[in-house]
Design a protein around this motif. Structure first.
Motif, PDB file in Angstrom:
ATOM      1  N   GLU A 105      61.158  58.297  21.626  1.00 50.66           N
ATOM      2  CA  GLU A 105      62.078  58.574  22.730  1.00 50.66           C
ATOM      3  C   GLU A 105      62.163  60.068  23.005  1.00 50.66           C
ATOM      4  O   GLU A 105      62.538  60.484  24.095  1.00 50.66           O
ATOM      5  N   LEU A 106      61.821  60.874  22.002  1.00 48.85           N
ATOM      6  CA  LEU A 106      61.817  62.328  22.193  1.00 48.85           C
ATOM      7  C   LEU A 106      60.459  62.741  22.741  1.00 48.85           C
ATOM      8  O   LEU A 106      59.440  62.586  22.077  1.00 48.85           O
ATOM      9  N   PRO A 107      60.381  63.257  23.968  1.00 49.03           N
ATOM     10  CA  PRO A 107      59.080  63.604  24.559  1.00 49.03           C
ATOM     11  C   PRO A 107      58.445  64.798  23.857  1.00 49.03           C
ATOM     12  O   PRO A 107      59.138  65.607  23.223  1.00 49.03           O
ATOM     13  N   TYR A 108      57.129  64.886  23.965  1.00 47.34           N
ATOM     14  CA  TYR A 108      56.394  66.017  23.385  1.00 47.34           C
ATOM     15  C   TYR A 108      55.673  66.763  24.505  1.00 47.34           C
ATOM     16  O   TYR A 108      54.566  66.415  24.888  1.00 47.34           O
ATOM     17  N   HIS A 109      56.321  67.775  25.037  1.00 48.09           N
ATOM     18  CA  HIS A 109      55.735  68.658  26.048  1.00 48.09           C
ATOM     19  C   HIS A 109      55.106  67.882  27.198  1.00 48.09           C
ATOM     20  O   HIS A 109      54.004  68.206  27.668  1.00 48.09           O
ATOM     21  N   GLU A 110      55.785  66.834  27.637  1.00 45.05           N
ATOM     22  CA  GLU A 110      55.244  66.009  28.714  1.00 45.05           C
ATOM     23  C   GLU A 110      55.101  66.819  29.999  1.00 45.05           C
ATOM     24  O   GLU A 110      55.993  67.565  30.384  1.00 45.05           O
ATOM     25  N   GLY A 111      53.955  66.652  30.666  1.00 43.00           N
ATOM     26  CA  GLY A 111      53.722  67.292  31.951  1.00 43.00           C
ATOM     27  C   GLY A 111      53.287  68.739  31.874  1.00 43.00           C
ATOM     28  O   GLY A 111      52.920  69.329  32.902  1.00 43.00           O
ATOM     29  N   GLU A 112      53.293  69.352  30.684  1.00 41.54           N
ATOM     30  CA  GLU A 112      52.887  70.754  30.578  1.00 41.54           C
ATOM     31  C   GLU A 112      51.368  70.844  30.657  1.00 41.54           C
ATOM     32  O   GLU A 112      50.652  70.107  29.978  1.00 41.54           O
ATOM     33  N   SER A 113      50.868  71.752  31.473  1.00 37.68           N
ATOM     34  CA  SER A 113      49.423  71.884  31.675  1.00 37.68           C
ATOM     35  C   SER A 113      48.903  73.265  31.317  1.00 37.68           C
ATOM     36  O   SER A 113      47.714  73.546  31.493  1.00 37.68           O
ATOM     37  N   THR A 114      49.776  74.133  30.831  1.00 37.03           N
ATOM     38  CA  THR A 114      49.359  75.455  30.373  1.00 37.03           C
ATOM     39  C   THR A 114      49.862  75.655  28.950  1.00 37.03           C
ATOM     40  O   THR A 114      50.901  75.102  28.563  1.00 37.03           O
ATOM     41  N   PRO A 115      49.152  76.435  28.142  1.00 33.54           N
ATOM     42  CA  PRO A 115      49.569  76.639  26.752  1.00 33.54           C
ATOM     43  C   PRO A 115      50.982  77.223  26.678  1.00 33.54           C
ATOM     44  O   PRO A 115      51.263  78.251  27.286  1.00 33.54           O
ATOM     45  N   ARG A 116      51.834  76.576  25.933  1.00 36.44           N
ATOM     46  CA  ARG A 116      53.224  77.008  25.865  1.00 36.44           C
ATOM     47  C   ARG A 116      53.392  78.258  25.001  1.00 36.44           C
ATOM     48  O   ARG A 116      54.453  78.871  24.982  1.00 36.44           O
ATOM     49  N   ARG A 117      52.362  78.637  24.271  1.00 36.35           N
ATOM     50  CA  ARG A 117      52.489  79.783  23.374  1.00 36.35           C
ATOM     51  C   ARG A 117      51.798  81.031  23.928  1.00 36.35           C
ATOM     52  O   ARG A 117      51.587  81.983  23.185  1.00 36.35           O
ATOM     53  N   GLY A 118      51.399  80.997  25.200  1.00 41.28           N
ATOM     54  CA  GLY A 118      50.936  82.210  25.852  1.00 41.28           C
ATOM     55  C   GLY A 118      49.517  82.198  26.360  1.00 41.28           C
ATOM     56  O   GLY A 118      49.186  82.860  27.334  1.00 41.28           O
ATOM     57  N   GLY A 119      48.615  81.484  25.727  1.00 48.58           N
ATOM     58  CA  GLY A 119      47.223  81.458  26.142  1.00 48.58           C
ATOM     59  C   GLY A 119      46.424  80.557  25.225  1.00 48.58           C
ATOM     60  O   GLY A 119      46.944  80.042  24.227  1.00 48.58           O
ATOM     61  N   VAL A 120      45.148  80.382  25.538  1.00 45.06           N
ATOM     62  CA  VAL A 120      44.303  79.489  24.743  1.00 45.06           C
ATOM     63  C   VAL A 120      44.194  79.991  23.304  1.00 45.06           C
ATOM     64  O   VAL A 120      44.330  79.227  22.348  1.00 45.06           O
ATOM     65  N   ALA A 121      43.928  81.284  23.131  1.00 45.83           N
ATOM     66  CA  ALA A 121      43.802  81.827  21.777  1.00 45.83           C
ATOM     67  C   ALA A 121      45.114  81.697  21.009  1.00 45.83           C
ATOM     68  O   ALA A 121      45.118  81.385  19.805  1.00 45.83           O
ATOM     69  N   HIS A 122      46.230  81.910  21.682  1.00 48.58           N
ATOM     70  CA  HIS A 122      47.542  81.754  21.032  1.00 48.58           C
ATOM     71  C   HIS A 122      47.732  80.312  20.564  1.00 48.58           C
ATOM     72  O   HIS A 122      48.210  80.060  19.443  1.00 48.58           O
ATOM     73  N   GLU A 123      47.360  79.371  21.425  1.00 49.54           N
ATOM     74  CA  GLU A 123      47.536  77.958  21.090  1.00 49.54           C
ATOM     75  C   GLU A 123      46.646  77.552  19.913  1.00 49.54           C
ATOM     76  O   GLU A 123      47.068  76.816  19.010  1.00 49.54           O
ATOM     77  N   LEU A 124      45.413  78.024  19.910  1.00 51.37           N
ATOM     78  CA  LEU A 124      44.492  77.682  18.833  1.00 51.37           C
ATOM     79  C   LEU A 124      44.927  78.320  17.513  1.00 51.37           C
ATOM     80  O   LEU A 124      44.848  77.685  16.454  1.00 51.37           O
ATOM     81  N   LEU A 125      45.390  79.551  17.556  1.00 51.16           N
ATOM     82  CA  LEU A 125      45.881  80.186  16.333  1.00 51.16           C
ATOM     83  C   LEU A 125      47.114  79.461  15.808  1.00 51.16           C
ATOM     84  O   LEU A 125      47.265  79.244  14.606  1.00 51.16           O
ATOM     85  N   SER A 126      47.986  79.065  16.721  1.00 50.92           N
ATOM     86  CA  SER A 126      49.162  78.290  16.319  1.00 50.92           C
ATOM     87  C   SER A 126      48.741  77.002  15.619  1.00 50.92           C
ATOM     88  O   SER A 126      49.325  76.605  14.607  1.00 50.92           O
ATOM     89  N   ARG A 127      47.710  76.344  16.151  1.00 53.74           N
ATOM     90  CA  ARG A 127      47.223  75.107  15.537  1.00 53.74           C
ATOM     91  C   ARG A 127      46.648  75.379  14.153  1.00 53.74           C
ATOM     92  O   ARG A 127      46.825  74.589  13.228  1.00 53.74           O
ATOM     93  N   CYS A 128      45.960  76.510  14.001  1.00 51.79           N
ATOM     94  CA  CYS A 128      45.432  76.884  12.689  1.00 51.79           C
ATOM     95  C   CYS A 128      46.566  77.062  11.678  1.00 51.79           C
ATOM     96  O   CYS A 128      46.443  76.642  10.521  1.00 51.79           O
ATOM     97  N   VAL A 129      47.646  77.696  12.114  1.00 54.28           N
ATOM     98  CA  VAL A 129      48.788  77.889  11.219  1.00 54.28           C
ATOM     99  C   VAL A 129      49.366  76.545  10.795  1.00 54.28           C
ATOM    100  O   VAL A 129      49.679  76.316   9.617  1.00 54.28           O
ATOM    101  N   VAL A 130      49.479  75.626  11.758  1.00 51.06           N
ATOM    102  CA  VAL A 130      50.010  74.298  11.442  1.00 51.06           C
ATOM    103  C   VAL A 130      49.129  73.587  10.428  1.00 51.06           C
ATOM    104  O   VAL A 130      49.620  72.970   9.473  1.00 51.06           O
TER     105      VAL A 130
END
Length: 305
Positions: A105-130
């Motif tokens: 019931e809790l949505p996960y960034h529904e409808g977002e089409s751009t990286p929420r953390r600033g850019g592609v590299a930011h998003e990929l680095l964030s994923r690496c940290v996770v």
């Protein structure tokens, strides 16, 4: 929206037997405790919703990464299946479908089409940290458990998460490199998200009934997570993150960082226990005052004049 009805079916977990077979007959129920069940129930929900995480990444990352992201999401789903199968043995009363439906019931960034953390590299680095944190988490959970089957599963998932880190790290290396200040900002920001609503609501749905009280769930959940991490677990996570960042960390500095991290976790855990105790005492005190006020309202000697 994903629900238990349209979630991929639970299958025989041959996917996890690609290196060596898991000995499912090694399960020992007498070595299961409630704290362990709390952590596994929560983690099972988080891993089982990987399709939503994958859909978000497919929307915000370049199309050339689509195949890797799809494979990653499917493998994360296998993690959820493994944990669910263990829970079927250790906690047969756990209603996974009910908990999963509520969690979705809790949505996960529904409808977002751009990286929420600033850019592609930011998003990929964030994923690496996770992925580094997840690998360290399964390392700690496996050490925390004395149940042999769960220890096998945690060892396998720990290795899988490290492999996922390497995959996202390779994707990251194909993008323009972030500056050190940007890298540090992403790492710190992602670590701070460990107590966001996505994780806390999973803990609530997996382990609680009734209304969601974020602060109470946060204290309980962080206590469980922090208390099982030791110095060597944090040193392992530090190693993984430093390789992705390209920051060589001398062994002495790594050990110092890990020791400082453990101390910080212990202090935060202790503060959380104090806050919880204070709220409990204050809550009872407030109830007592309310009951006293209700008993005296309208009394000729005490009531309003």
């Amino acid at each position: 929206m994903m629900t238990a009805a349209n979630r991929p079916p639970v299958v025989a977990l041959t996917e996890l037997d690609h290196v060596s077979p898991i000995d499912w007959a090694s399960f020992r129920p007498e070595r299961v405790d409630e704290d362990l069940l709390y952590m596994v129930r929560t983690t099972c929900l988080l891993e089982s919703r990987s399709a939503m995480y994958g859909e978000y990444l497919l929307r915000v990352l370049p199309a050339r990464f689509g195949s890797e992201v799809a494979t990653w999401a499917e493998e994360e789903l296998h993690h959820g299946r493994a944990l669910r199968r263990w829970l079927a043995l250790s906690d047969p009363t756990f209603d996974f479908d009910a908990a999963f439906n509520r969690y979705c019931e809790l949505p996960y960034h529904e409808g977002e089409s751009t990286p929420r953390r600033g850019g592609v590299a930011h998003e990929l680095l964030s994923r690496c940290v996770v992925e580094a944190l997840a690998s360290g988490y399964y390392f700690a959970l496996g050490d925390r458990s004395t149940e042999p089957l769960l220890k096998q599963i945690c060892a396998r998932l720990m290795a899988d998460e490290r492999r996922h880190l390497e995959m996202f790290g390779a994707m990251l290396s194909s993008t323009p490199r972030l500056g050190r200040r940007q890298q540090l900002g992403v790492v710190v920001g992602r670590v701070r998200e460990l107590n966001d609503d996505q994780i806390l609501f999973a803990a609530h749905c997996a382990n609680h009934l009734g209304r969601f009280h974020g602060r109470s769930v946060q204290q309980t959940h962080l206590h469980h997570v922090y208390s099982m991490h030791r110095k060597h677990h944090l040193a392992y996570i530090c190693d993984l993150v430093s390789v992705v960042l390209g920051w060589p960390v001398p062994p002495s500095a790594r050990q110092s960082l890990a020791a400082a991290g453990v101390a910080a976790l212990r202090v935060r855990t202790a503060l959380g226990c104090v806050k919880a105790a204070f709220r409990d005492v204050f809550g009872r005190y407030r109830i007592t005052l309310t009951e006293w006020g209700e008993s005296t309202t309208g009394c000729g000697s005490c009531g309003p004049v």
